[in-house]
Design an enzyme around this catalytic site. Structure first.
Site, PDB file in Angstrom:
ATOM      1  CE  LYS A 123      -3.628   2.173   2.826  1.00  0.00           C
ATOM      2  NZ  LYS A 123      -4.412   2.054   4.078  1.00  0.00           N
ATOM      3  CB  SER A 198      -7.425   3.826   3.055  1.00  0.00           C
ATOM      4  OG  SER A 198      -6.684   3.286   4.127  1.00  0.00           O
ATOM      5  CB  SER A 222      -7.957   1.157   6.130  1.00  0.00           C
ATOM      6  OG  SER A 222      -8.659   2.351   6.384  1.00  0.00           O
TER       7      SER A 222
END
Length: 519
Positions: A123, A198, A222
């Site tokens: 990420k 996210s 997330s």
């Protein structure tokens, strides 16, 4: 319960109903061709097994890395999950791994490089040296990480090879992965739907079979929400078990480190203990992941929703039935099962918001590295967003408004909810102990349509609560709903009892099929 929060939840649900035709129109059309199937068998091997076969010279790391690169290139045009790749560097690192394997005894490799030659993805917010770390913000579009985030560094030290950094919403402030730099990430199971956020880029890549595992972060679900939307496993560890050093955004408030965790996302449950052990570094011993866990000795509590609260998003029947099937599976194998009864659970959203309100330093999307003292005009930015002229995403601006007006409760009510959060934490720890887990919905629905997430903001209470309480939670896929979308549940345990959730995840994977490729 807070009347204003109930009214807000009802209002947002009404807005969703009214905007549904518009959302369906602007959210794109359903893919008419099948999602590319996985044709290379190397892409279906769990990380721990892949590492063993590379060590034993049954497979070459370079071939594995090239296979994943080919898969990424094939599917990324359909999901838009990649921020920036480092394929040439990864191939070179794979060649070095193959040379080392040719010159070294396997036992030494297991001890020093347990996942040597295995590729993974990161990420963008978690920090990969030399890669972008923009937070999806145009103000930071030229920023690059000068060092690996600590969890990423530990994986690289274990021999893993990073392939790319993946997409997030601006400042990680949304449950849809969209920003003005990379654009919108699509769900591999239905392009009309979000991959979540996210850690949505990771969720989409792993769900699409284009990554074996990845590094995600979780401040309010997330990791777990994208895992739920994309049919994979995701583990939010005990608060503080994995270092968040190198993550962006960050806060100077010590309480932020309890809310934000870094953790693994993977296609296979059997990889989670090894990944967690590596990523925890010096804290690994506290997790006791090397201890044998007897599934038959685990006590199972369950709840199919938070309890009565008109402001909450109702849990879909398909998710409730999946949870009940999981409970019945273990009950049929002789495990003790019991419906959970936690006093303050129906106020979970209030309790989570109270912890958020108590933060003294909340990251701002309007922070400009070259002009730190600049202050925004919120009405002007909202108008620009409405006209499509803002350099900030609408979700980012709206979350800034929420944080700027974050005095959700009076001082007395805040103290009350913080006290109740502490009592709920104590009750859950006492109830679950060292041998109990809680089965609980990860999110009330399957993957949302694009643009629907803000209207379902109350749904995040199911995950954010456990960030506020600092408890570990593992999302486990349990098949598909009536629309063919992945669904699952989270397995919650007491602090540093992460291994119990990982054990249950492995059992459920065997019983219900775990990750299944999109079609």
């Amino acid at each position: 319960m807070e009347l204003w929060l109930i009214c807000l939840g009802l209002f947002l649900r009404l807005v969703n109903v009214l905007l549904k035709p518009i959302v369906a129109f602007v959210g794109g059309t359903k893919r008419t061709t099948p999602f590319p199937e996985i044709r290379n068998d190397m892409l279906n091997i769990p990380a721990v097994d892949l590492a063993e076969r590379i060590r034993n010279k049954e497979l070459r790391s370079e071939d594995v890395v090239r296979a994943y690169i080919e898969r990424i290139r094939e599917v990324n045009p359909l999901i838009n999950a990649v921020v920036e790749e480092r394929f040439e560097a990864a191939i070179e690192e794979a060649r070095k791994a193959d040379v080392l394997i040719g010159d070294t005894q396997p036992l030494w490799l297991i001890k020093n490089y347990p996942l040597l030659g295995v590729p993974f993805t990161v990420k963008e917010s978690c920090g990969l040296r030399g890669a972008p770390i923009t937070g999806g913000s145009l103000a930071r579009k030229d920023r690059r990480a000068t060092a690996d985030g600590e969890a990423v560094a530990l994986l690289r030290t274990a021999g893993c090879i990073p392939l790319l950094v993946s997409n997030t919403p601006e400042y990680c402030l949304n449950w849809e992965s969209y920003n003005h730099i990379t654009g919108r990430t699509l769900n591999p199971y239905d392009s009309r739907r979000t991959a979540g956020g996210s850690s949505g880029g990771e969720g989409a890549l792993i769900g699409a079979g284009a990554s074996l595992f990845g590094v995600g972060s979780d401040v309010a679900g997330s990791i777990r929400v994208p895992a739920h939307f994309n049919g994979i496993f995701g583990h939010k560890p005990t608060a503080g078990a994995i270092s968040i050093h190198g993550h962006f955004p960050m806060s100077t408030d010590e309480k932020f480190a309890r809310l934000l965790t870094v953790g693994p996302m993977s296609r296979y449950a059997k990889d989670l203990p090894t990944l967690l052990h590596i990523m925890a570094g010096q804290n690994a011993s506290r997790l006791r992941l090397d201890e044998v866990v007897c599934t038959k000795d685990i006590r199972i509590y369950y709840a199919d929703d938070m309890g009565f609260n008109p402001g909450h998003v109702p849990v879909d029947d398909d998710i409730k039935m999946a949870l009940y099937r999981a409970v019945q599976y273990f009950k049929g194998h002789g495990l003790a099962t019991e419906r959970a009864d936690f006093e303050y659970l129906p106020e979970g959203m209030e309790l989570a918001f109270s912890v958020l309100q108590s933060l003294e330093d909340v990251p701002s999307i309007f922070h400009h590295p070259d002009n730190p003292k600049a202050t925004p005009s919120l009405p002007l930015e909202l108008l620009r967003c409405a006209l499509g002229q803002s350099r900030y995403s609408l979700a980012g601006v709206m979350f800034y408004v929420i944080f700027a007006l974050r005095h959700f409760f009076s001082a007395d009510r805040l103290d009350t909810y913080l006290d109740r959060a502490s009592k709920l934490r104590e009750q859950m720890i006492e109830t679950l102990g060292t041998d109990g887990v809680l089965f609980f919905p990860t999110y009330p629905t399957a993957a949302l349509r694009h643009y629907e997430s803000f209207g379902h903001i109350m749904g995040v209470g199911y995950t954010m609560l456990f960030n506020a309480l600092g408890l570990p939670a593992t999302h486990v896929p349990l098949g598909f709903d009536r629309n063919g979308l992945p669904i699952g549940i989270q397995i919650v345990a007491a602090p540093y009892q992460d291994r119990l959730g990982l054990c249950i995840a492995r059992e459920l994977e065997a019983a219900f099929g775990g990750w299944q490729a999109p079609k």
